[in-house]
Design an enzyme around this catalytic site. Sequence first.
Site, short mmCIF file in Angstrom:
data_model
loop_
_atom_site.label_atom_id
_atom_site.label_comp_id
_atom_site.label_asym_id
_atom_site.label_seq_id
_atom_site.Cartn_x
_atom_site.Cartn_y
_atom_site.Cartn_z
N ILE A 151 -4.94 4.93 7.37
CA ILE A 151 -6.10 3.56 7.90
C ILE A 151 -4.32 2.62 7.95
CG2 ILE A 151 -7.34 2.15 6.77
CD1 ILE A 151 -7.97 5.03 4.97
N ASP A 170 5.78 0.28 2.50
CA ASP A 170 5.98 1.73 1.87
C ASP A 170 6.53 2.23 2.21
OD1 ASP A 170 4.97 4.72 2.51
OD2 ASP A 170 3.51 3.69 3.76
N ARG A 232 -8.23 1.53 -2.77
CA ARG A 232 -8.75 1.93 -4.33
C ARG A 232 -8.90 0.75 -5.16
NH1 ARG A 232 -11.76 5.46 -1.99
NH2 ARG A 232 -11.11 7.59 -2.75
N ASP A 256 -13.74 -4.02 -1.37
CA ASP A 256 -14.73 -3.08 -1.05
C ASP A 256 -15.00 -1.94 -2.66
OD1 ASP A 256 -16.62 -1.26 0.30
OD2 ASP A 256 -15.01 -0.06 0.44
N GLU A 261 -16.71 1.79 -11.02
CA GLU A 261 -17.89 1.12 -10.17
C GLU A 261 -18.53 2.12 -10.79
OE1 GLU A 261 -16.29 2.46 -6.64
OE2 GLU A 261 -14.99 1.37 -6.19
N HIS A 283 -17.56 -0.10 -1.66
CA HIS A 283 -17.07 0.96 -1.75
C HIS A 283 -18.59 1.07 -0.50
CE1 HIS A 283 -14.59 4.31 -3.25
NE2 HIS A 283 -14.44 4.34 -1.72
N GLY A 285 -16.65 1.40 2.94
CA GLY A 285 -15.69 1.61 3.68
C GLY A 285 -15.80 2.91 4.48
P1 NAD Z 1 -2.46 8.07 3.88
O1 NAD Z 1 -1.93 9.19 2.52
O2 NAD Z 1 -2.48 8.21 5.62
O3 NAD Z 1 -1.98 6.44 3.52
C1 NAD Z 1 -1.01 5.92 2.02
C2 NAD Z 1 0.07 5.22 2.13
O4 NAD Z 1 0.59 5.06 0.90
C3 NAD Z 1 1.62 7.01 2.88
O5 NAD Z 1 1.50 6.40 3.63
C4 NAD Z 1 1.99 6.47 1.75
O6 NAD Z 1 3.49 7.27 1.81
C5 NAD Z 1 1.59 4.58 0.92
N1 NAD Z 1 2.38 5.07 -0.34
C6 NAD Z 1 2.21 5.53 -1.50
N2 NAD Z 1 2.80 5.43 -2.06
C7 NAD Z 1 2.97 3.81 -2.11
C8 NAD Z 1 3.50 3.14 -2.62
N3 NAD Z 1 3.89 3.49 -3.98
N4 NAD Z 1 3.26 1.70 -2.26
C9 NAD Z 1 3.78 1.26 -0.75
N5 NAD Z 1 2.99 2.45 -0.63
C10 NAD Z 1 2.89 3.85 -0.69
O7 NAD Z 1 -4.31 8.05 3.46
P2 NAD Z 1 -5.87 6.64 3.96
O8 NAD Z 1 -5.70 7.58 4.54
O9 NAD Z 1 -5.06 6.16 4.51
O10 NAD Z 1 -6.12 6.08 2.88
C11 NAD Z 1 -5.39 4.96 2.05
C12 NAD Z 1 -6.51 4.78 0.54
O11 NAD Z 1 -7.88 4.29 1.42
C13 NAD Z 1 -6.00 6.09 -0.36
O12 NAD Z 1 -6.86 5.01 -1.13
C14 NAD Z 1 -8.14 6.31 0.38
O13 NAD Z 1 -8.82 7.11 -1.18
C15 NAD Z 1 -9.19 4.39 0.47
N6 NAD Z 1 -9.70 5.00 1.85
C16 NAD Z 1 -11.04 3.61 1.14
C17 NAD Z 1 -12.35 4.39 1.76
C18 NAD Z 1 -13.42 3.64 0.80
O14 NAD Z 1 -14.09 3.39 1.63
N7 NAD Z 1 -13.45 1.87 1.08
C19 NAD Z 1 -11.96 4.88 2.76
C20 NAD Z 1 -11.15 5.67 3.10
C21 NAD Z 1 -9.83 5.52 2.25
C1 MLT Z 2 -12.70 8.00 0.16
O1 MLT Z 2 -11.54 8.14 -0.73
O2 MLT Z 2 -12.52 8.50 1.56
C2 MLT Z 2 -13.34 7.12 -0.30
O3 MLT Z 2 -13.14 6.10 -0.99
C3 MLT Z 2 -14.52 6.93 0.55
C4 MLT Z 2 -15.54 7.84 -0.31
O4 MLT Z 2 -15.58 8.42 -1.50
O5 MLT Z 2 -16.41 7.35 0.64
#
Ligand code: NAD
Ligand code: MLT
Length: 315
Positions: A151, A170, A232, A256, A261, A283, A285
């Site tokens: 993301i 990162d 998160r 979000d 929650e 939430h 997203g």
């Molecule tokens: P991802 O695993 O592809 O990316 C996470 C990145 O964080 C990685 O590049 C990793 O190296 C980095 N990372 C790990 N520890 C770290 C630290 N201490 N400092 C800096 N960087 C660090 O994950 P993603 O698919 O991009 O998802 C990211 C987040 O978004 C997750 O928490 C996921 O649950 C959340 N998310 C939320 C929603 C929503 O509904 N709001 C939807 C999808 C994902």
């Molecule tokens: C996720 O981690 O994929 C998001 O928070 C979305 C969800 O929980 O549905």
Amino acid sequence: MKVLVTDTVSEAGVGLLRKEKDLRVEVRTGLTRDELLEAVADADGMLTRSGTPLDAEVLGAAKKLRAVARAGVGVDNIDLASASRRGIVVINAPTGNTLAATEHTMAMMLSLVRKVSQAWNSLSLGEWKRSRFMGMQLSGKRLLVIGLGRIGTQVALRCRAFGMEVSAYDPYISKEKADRAGAQLLDDLAGALSLADMVTLHVPLTAETRRLLDAPALRACKRGAFLVNCARGGLVDEEAVAEGVRSGLLSGAAFDVFDGEPVRADHPLLAQDLREKVILTPHIGANTEEAQSAVAVIAASNLAAALLGKPYEHA
Ligand code: NAD
Ligand code: MLT
């Protein structure tokens, strides 16, 4: 075999499970804790989103459980150590909602700097106050992406297209990966925060990232920065963010996700005096038709494969 579905998951995935003659699907959403403990007792598999806490007590009560699938990315609601000890396979759907979360982040960022929600709220009250809603241009400003994974990378690319200077913090990625996202990789979080006009979080919630932005880290932010959290709850000290917005350290915040929650009515970011500078969504997203269908199909088909001993078809 019983498959228990405890969160709202798209029929595109639940339907796949229903087609398997050896699986009996039971959809029970909105369970109290006691109801959940009772419902998991004879479940062989579970399909969830982030609304179901699968902690050690719940997993302990699920005596027959062999596999649990999360229709989404984060597995922070699952006690992974306990699941491993019990031999329970944990499946997620990491790629299905990347673009939905990316686009929601962009929506939050733009709404925040252009005060879209506040302006609509004012207009809907019969007001016409153009000068009250003065915004900030994104082009030319510096974005800090914390967590340049799936993301974070997509957000970085879109913000580059908006004319922003993009940096990333990162510790687990290469400079080459940051280069491909058009981001300058910085290795000092406090230093990176001190330069950014906009900070957006895209890390998973782990023991290492919990309170990554605590009160001292927030104090390192450039005065007047904006903060977006679509990753998160728990990554940020929400009280300190509220205080930061109140004091002018932060110009605004868009969240979000929350530490706990659904949010309580007395959540610090819901305070009346922050309404002009804070926008919150519940939430959502990952809530697009496309993403919900994709994560449900990935999670459900891999869950069926785990339970029925078939090959995994989706990554
Ligand atoms: P991802 O695993 O592809 O990316 C996470 C990145 O964080 C990685 O590049 C990793 O190296 C980095 N990372 C790990 N520890 C770290 C630290 N201490 N400092 C800096 N960087 C660090 O994950 P993603 O698919 O991009 O998802 C990211 C987040 O978004 C997750 O928490 C996921 O649950 C959340 N998310 C939320 C929603 C929503 O509904 N709001 C939807 C999808 C994902
Ligand atoms: C996720 O981690 O994929 C998001 O928070 C979305 C969800 O929980 O549905």
